[in-house]
Design an enzyme around this catalytic site. Structure first.
Site, PDB file in Angstrom:
ATOM      1  N   ARG A  54     -17.508   7.976  49.326  1.00  0.00           N
ATOM      2  CA  ARG A  54     -17.115   6.579  49.148  1.00  0.00           C
ATOM      3  C   ARG A  54     -17.898   5.672  50.088  1.00  0.00           C
ATOM      4  NH1 ARG A  54     -13.158   4.188  51.832  1.00  0.00           N
ATOM      5  NH2 ARG A  54     -12.058   6.151  52.199  1.00  0.00           N
ATOM      6  N   TYR A 107     -20.906 -14.245  32.599  1.00  0.00           N
ATOM      7  CA  TYR A 107     -20.244 -13.128  31.922  1.00  0.00           C
ATOM      8  C   TYR A 107     -18.745 -13.366  31.927  1.00  0.00           C
ATOM      9  CZ  TYR A 107     -18.511  -8.380  31.208  1.00  0.00           C
ATOM     10  OH  TYR A 107     -17.838  -7.289  30.742  1.00  0.00           O
ATOM     11  N   ASP A 179     -26.820 -13.863  39.852  1.00  0.00           N
ATOM     12  CA  ASP A 179     -26.714 -12.678  39.002  1.00  0.00           C
ATOM     13  C   ASP A 179     -27.985 -12.602  38.171  1.00  0.00           C
ATOM     14  OD1 ASP A 179     -26.200 -10.811  36.983  1.00  0.00           O
ATOM     15  OD2 ASP A 179     -24.061 -11.265  36.958  1.00  0.00           O
ATOM     16  N   LYS A 204     -27.074  -2.284  32.529  1.00  0.00           N
ATOM     17  CA  LYS A 204     -27.796  -2.912  31.427  1.00  0.00           C
ATOM     18  C   LYS A 204     -29.284  -2.558  31.454  1.00  0.00           C
ATOM     19  CE  LYS A 204     -23.865  -4.933  30.359  1.00  0.00           C
ATOM     20  NZ  LYS A 204     -23.042  -4.811  31.548  1.00  0.00           N
TER      21      LYS A 204
END
Length: 393
Positions: A54, A107, A179, A204
């Site tokens: 993590r 988005y 972004d 993406k």
């Protein structure tokens, strides 16, 4: 009988005089240390290595350094999804009493976080038109801490006035987060345009095969990097080693895929503009795009691999178009190696009220196409046939 060594004991990785050509996949959650002092040294940062996945693992770091090289960044962080990267920024950098200003075309889940989640944390938010620096300036407050925008917006491909907004941010001492998922560093590197933070949905275009869910975030300032890292670790925004391994493999072909998809997008946009039944086509570098001059100034001839178009006929025509194009995947995604078609009103922006979508140019007839690397003539033929079928009535 003499007891043999238990096979459940972990075996040391074999030494080798040769190094693997392909990055090894390391799914281990934990890493054993030689002593408490050695573990302390790792946590203190005086010794290299990994402790708990993590908090970092090799496959994430290998992928992050490759994206760093593309973006001109340093010490970027890979997260479990694109929204995890957005979360690290919006939860990690502003605080209670601060204000965040965002572009009004983002988005859908980013918009939901801004409208519904941040206010619960005591962080005020507003949205304004990112193509108009004056509109963004009018929405600033004395307590504005951060501006978030997309260079090319999702889904209608409007182009932000990044120069004007960056100047505002510098003047007011406000952080600018960009972004860059749609544009990618192949089209534009936000750090070269005075951004403070760069975000990606690696899922993406960078990974490119719709089989890995990941994000990435990088900051210019080392203190911001530390804050982003601590937020990601604390909230558990951890990336899967396997997804990182897949994305690194996909990244090897990124530039080739992007260039081919971009060429297909230019060809499809031009073809759709001359197709009966198409009300409008949006492609950043076409002369009829509302932000054409800014797009050319920012991107040159790099219009990107996305095309947006609108047909008449509402939801019925939208259904008919999708049904008439069975070989083009209708899916709420982008950046795949194959062409995909999405309908914002029923997917990414379904959470917006119809009148809000309409004000942003997202009618029921609007589609976004993420171009893949297929033959351009085939794609043009398929889209023209589907549009003809959808608008025949």
């Amino acid at each position: 009988m003499k007891a043999s060594k238990s096979i459940v004991r972990r075996t040391r990785w074999p030494d080798s005089a040769g190094a693997p050509l392909v990055t090894p996949l390391q799914p281990s959650v934990v890493y054993a240390s030689s002593s408490p002092d050695a573990l302390d040294a790792q946590y203190d940062g005086t010794a290299p290595g990994y402790t708990y996945a993590r908090e970092g693992h090799p496959n994430a770091d290998v992928l992050a350094r490759k994206i760093d090289a593309l973006e001109g960044a340093e010490a970027g962080l890979v997260t479990g999804s694109g929204m995890a990267a957005v979360t690290a920024v919006l939860y990690g950098l502003p605080g209670q009493g601060d204000h965040v200003l965002a572009g009004n075309q983002l988005y859908g889940r980013s918009m939901r976080m801004l409208r519904e989640e941040l206010p619960r944390m005591g962080i005020a938010t507003d949205m304004a038109d990112p193509t108009d620096a004056a509109a963004m300036a009018a929405a600033l407050r004395p307590e504005t801490r951060l501006i978030l925008l997309e260079v090319v917006s999702n889904p209608t491909l409007r182009v932000s006035d990044i120069a004007g907004i960056a100047a505002l941010a510098r003047e007011r001492g406000i952080l600018l987060a960009v972004d860059n998922t749609f544009t990618t560093p192949r089209g534009l590197r936000p750090f070269d345009h005075d951004a403070d933070i760069v975000i990606h949905s690696v899922t993406k275009l960078l990974a490119g095969h719709s089989d890995a869910t990941l994000g990435y975030v990088a900051a210019r300032d080392p203190e911001h990097r530390k804050r982003l890292y601590e937020t990601a670790v604390t909230l558990g925004l951890t990336p899967s080693p396997f997804d990182c391994w897949l994305a690194e493999r996909g990244l090897q072909s990124f530039e080739l895929r992007y260039d081919r998809a971009e060429a297909n997008a230019r060809a499809l946009a031009d073809a759709l503009a001359d197709t009966p039944g198409v009300r409008r086509v949006l492609y950043p570098t076409r002369p009829d795009h509302p932000d054409h001059d800014r797009a050319v100034s920012l991107l040159g001839d790099r219009g990107g691999p996305m095309v947006c178009f609108e047909i008449d006929g509402g939801r019925a025509a939208a259904n008919a178009l999708v049904e008439a194009a069975p070989d083009i995947a209708f899916a709420p995604t982008l950046g795949d190696i194959g062409t995909t078609l999405s309908h914002p009103a029923s997917s990414s922006h379904r959470g917006l009220a119809p009148e809000t979508r309409a004000a942003l140019g997202m009618t029921e007839g609007v589609f976004r196409v993420s171009l893949g690397i297929e033959d351009a003539d085939l794609l043009i033929s398929e889209f023209r046939a589907a549009i003809a079928a959808a608008t025949a009535g």
